[in-house]
Scaffold this active site. Structure first.
Site, PDB file in Angstrom:
ATOM      1  N   GLU A 137       0.849  -1.188   0.000  1.00  0.00           N
ATOM      2  CA  GLU A 137       0.000   0.000   0.000  1.00  0.00           C
ATOM      3  C   GLU A 137       0.884   1.238   0.000  1.00  0.00           C
ATOM      4  OE1 GLU A 137      -3.759   0.806   2.498  1.00  0.00           O
ATOM      5  OE2 GLU A 137      -2.186   1.954   3.512  1.00  0.00           O
ATOM      6  N   THR A 195      -3.697   4.785  -2.004  1.00  0.00           N
ATOM      7  CA  THR A 195      -4.782   5.277  -1.166  1.00  0.00           C
ATOM      8  C   THR A 195      -5.423   6.518  -1.770  1.00  0.00           C
ATOM      9  OG1 THR A 195      -3.360   6.682   0.200  1.00  0.00           O
ATOM     10  CG2 THR A 195      -3.648   4.392   0.894  1.00  0.00           C
ATOM     11  N   ALA A 221     -10.862  10.054   1.963  1.00  0.00           N
ATOM     12  CA  ALA A 221     -12.326  10.085   1.972  1.00  0.00           C
ATOM     13  C   ALA A 221     -12.872  11.441   1.566  1.00  0.00           C
ATOM     14  CB  ALA A 221     -12.840   9.719   3.370  1.00  0.00           C
ATOM     15  N   HIS A 263      -7.564   3.017  -4.634  1.00  0.00           N
ATOM     16  CA  HIS A 263      -8.530   3.095  -3.542  1.00  0.00           C
ATOM     17  C   HIS A 263      -9.697   3.984  -3.974  1.00  0.00           C
ATOM     18  CE1 HIS A 263      -6.009   1.790   0.152  1.00  0.00           C
ATOM     19  NE2 HIS A 263      -5.471   1.284  -0.949  1.00  0.00           N
ATOM     20  N   GLY A 293     -14.788   4.497   3.808  1.00  0.00           N
ATOM     21  CA  GLY A 293     -14.095   5.686   4.280  1.00  0.00           C
ATOM     22  C   GLY A 293     -14.610   6.100   5.647  1.00  0.00           C
ATOM     23  N   GLU A 353     -18.471  -9.043  10.762  1.00  0.00           N
ATOM     24  CA  GLU A 353     -17.593  -8.730   9.632  1.00  0.00           C
ATOM     25  C   GLU A 353     -17.564  -9.867   8.616  1.00  0.00           C
ATOM     26  OE1 GLU A 353     -16.089  -5.980   8.665  1.00  0.00           O
ATOM     27  OE2 GLU A 353     -17.070  -4.958  10.328  1.00  0.00           O
ATOM     28  N   LYS A 398     -20.372  -8.355   0.552  1.00  0.00           N
ATOM     29  CA  LYS A 398     -19.485  -7.720  -0.429  1.00  0.00           C
ATOM     30  C   LYS A 398     -19.195  -8.679  -1.580  1.00  0.00           C
ATOM     31  CE  LYS A 398     -17.219  -4.838   3.085  1.00  0.00           C
ATOM     32  NZ  LYS A 398     -15.962  -4.553   3.824  1.00  0.00           N
ATOM     33  N   LYS A 439       7.406   3.741   3.558  1.00  0.00           N
ATOM     34  CA  LYS A 439       8.777   3.417   3.956  1.00  0.00           C
ATOM     35  C   LYS A 439       9.118   2.052   3.361  1.00  0.00           C
ATOM     36  CE  LYS A 439       9.036   6.208   8.133  1.00  0.00           C
ATOM     37  NZ  LYS A 439       9.471   6.265   9.552  1.00  0.00           N
TER      38      LYS A 439
END
Length: 335
Positions: free
Chosen positions: A21, A52, A55, A81, A112, A182, A189, A295
């Protein structure tokens, strides 16, 4: 991607996927460092890099530029994203069209976070209110484009739209949901058109393996990637807890705090991350998605520890002749 196996059945026949990411630079002076990080990560030949997208939409142009640059200048698949909180259905559809027009074929659909400084905030009535609705809207916009444009239909057939989603193996603390809730959301989903899932970060292998087992029992069939963050900086771990509600183990924080300098923390934290990554891979995780926080060194050292530092021909081990981090032994190649 390979399907997960039960925790007691190691899977070593296929190379797991590797992905990162990246967060687009918020200031122009941060761009050179960002692109150096991106260059280093791309050199590791990941299967994809997710970019990313805030939002609030303030970094929409920057995110689109990063995705377009990765599309046009590297062999790596970028995943854009996409968030929907606070935006109207029309606005979200416009953003989807912009990305599709730029050649993007892969998205990570996220709701978001609502504005934290507006306690009375309510989502717009004409908005997209959940990531489940966002997945469905992505599929709807793609279908509409293919219906009116034969060229788009051909491109869609040759390069099908891929929609990834997030999932929370220990429940979403900010939303107040449990693991079981979840699992149900992930199933919804999937039914809306999700292609695969990426977990929120976790610190214990059981968080991942128990979640996957429950999800499979509930009917979830899409691949579930293990989302990991290199545990090399105690300050970062505490900040991530503030942002996500996911606490780092106190024993890990205590151990890192007791070390004399950042290099020692890096070595200890990398060893901790490597052990966690190896456990979920041995349990059958189809791949690792590394939250880099822009990083490259911690991310690449983590991959080196589990011998996923670069693509190798089928059946040839990833030969790490020495550890990148002093004091961390190399992990023997799986056979």
């Amino acid at each position: 991607m390979v399907a997960e196996a039960p925790p007691h059945v190691p899977v070593h026949r296929h190379r797991p996927t590797v992905s990162f990411e990246l967060m687009p630079p918020r200031r122009p002076d941060a761009a050179p460092r960002f692109w150096e990080t991106a260059r280093r990560l791309v050199a590791a030949n990941p299967d994809f890099v997710s970019v990313t997208y805030g939002a609030g939409g303030g970094d929409r142009a920057t995110a689109r530029h990063v995705v377009a640059t990765l599309l046009g200048g590297t062999p790596v698949l970028p995943i854009a994203h996409l968030t929907c909180v606070g935006a109207s259905r029309e606005d979200v559809s416009t953003v989807i069209d912009e990305f599709l027009e730029a050649g993007v074929r892969s998205f990570l659909a996220l709701r978001g976070d609502p504005p934290k400084d507006q306690p009375d905030w309510r989502p717009p009535a004409d908005g997209v209110h959940s990531s489940i609705e966002l997945v469905a809207l992505l599929r709807e916009v793609e279908a509409r484009r293919c219906a009116v444009d034969p060229a788009a239909a051909v491109r869609g057939a040759a390069r099908p739209l891929t929609v990834a989603v997030a999932t929370f193996p220990d429940g979403n603390r900010q939303a107040g949901t449990t693991r079981t809730q979840e699992v149900q959301r992930l199933l919804e989903k999937q039914q809306a058109g999700a292609s695969f899932a990426i977990t929120q970060l976790f610190y214990a292998a059981d968080s991942y393996t128990d979640f996957v087992a429950e999800a499979r029992a509930a009917g979830v069939t899409i691949p579930i990637l293990a989302g990991l963050m290199p545990t090399t900086e105690p300050r970062r771990l505490r900040r991530v807890e503030e942002l996500t509600g996911v606490p780092a183990p106190q024993h890990l924080l205590d151990a890192l705090d007791a070390l004399p300098d950042p290099e020692a923390q890096h070595a200890y934290g990398t060893a901790y991350s490597v052990e966690l990554a190896q456990r979920v891979l041995d349990a059958g995780a189809p791949g690792l998605h590394v939250y880099t926080f822009n990083k490259y060194r911690p991310a690449l050292d983590l991959l080196e520890g589990v011998h996923l530092g670069g693509r190798t021909p089928h059946g040839v081990p990833d030969l790490a002749r020495r550890p990148l981090v002093p004091g961390i032994p190399t992990v023997a190649p799986a056979v």
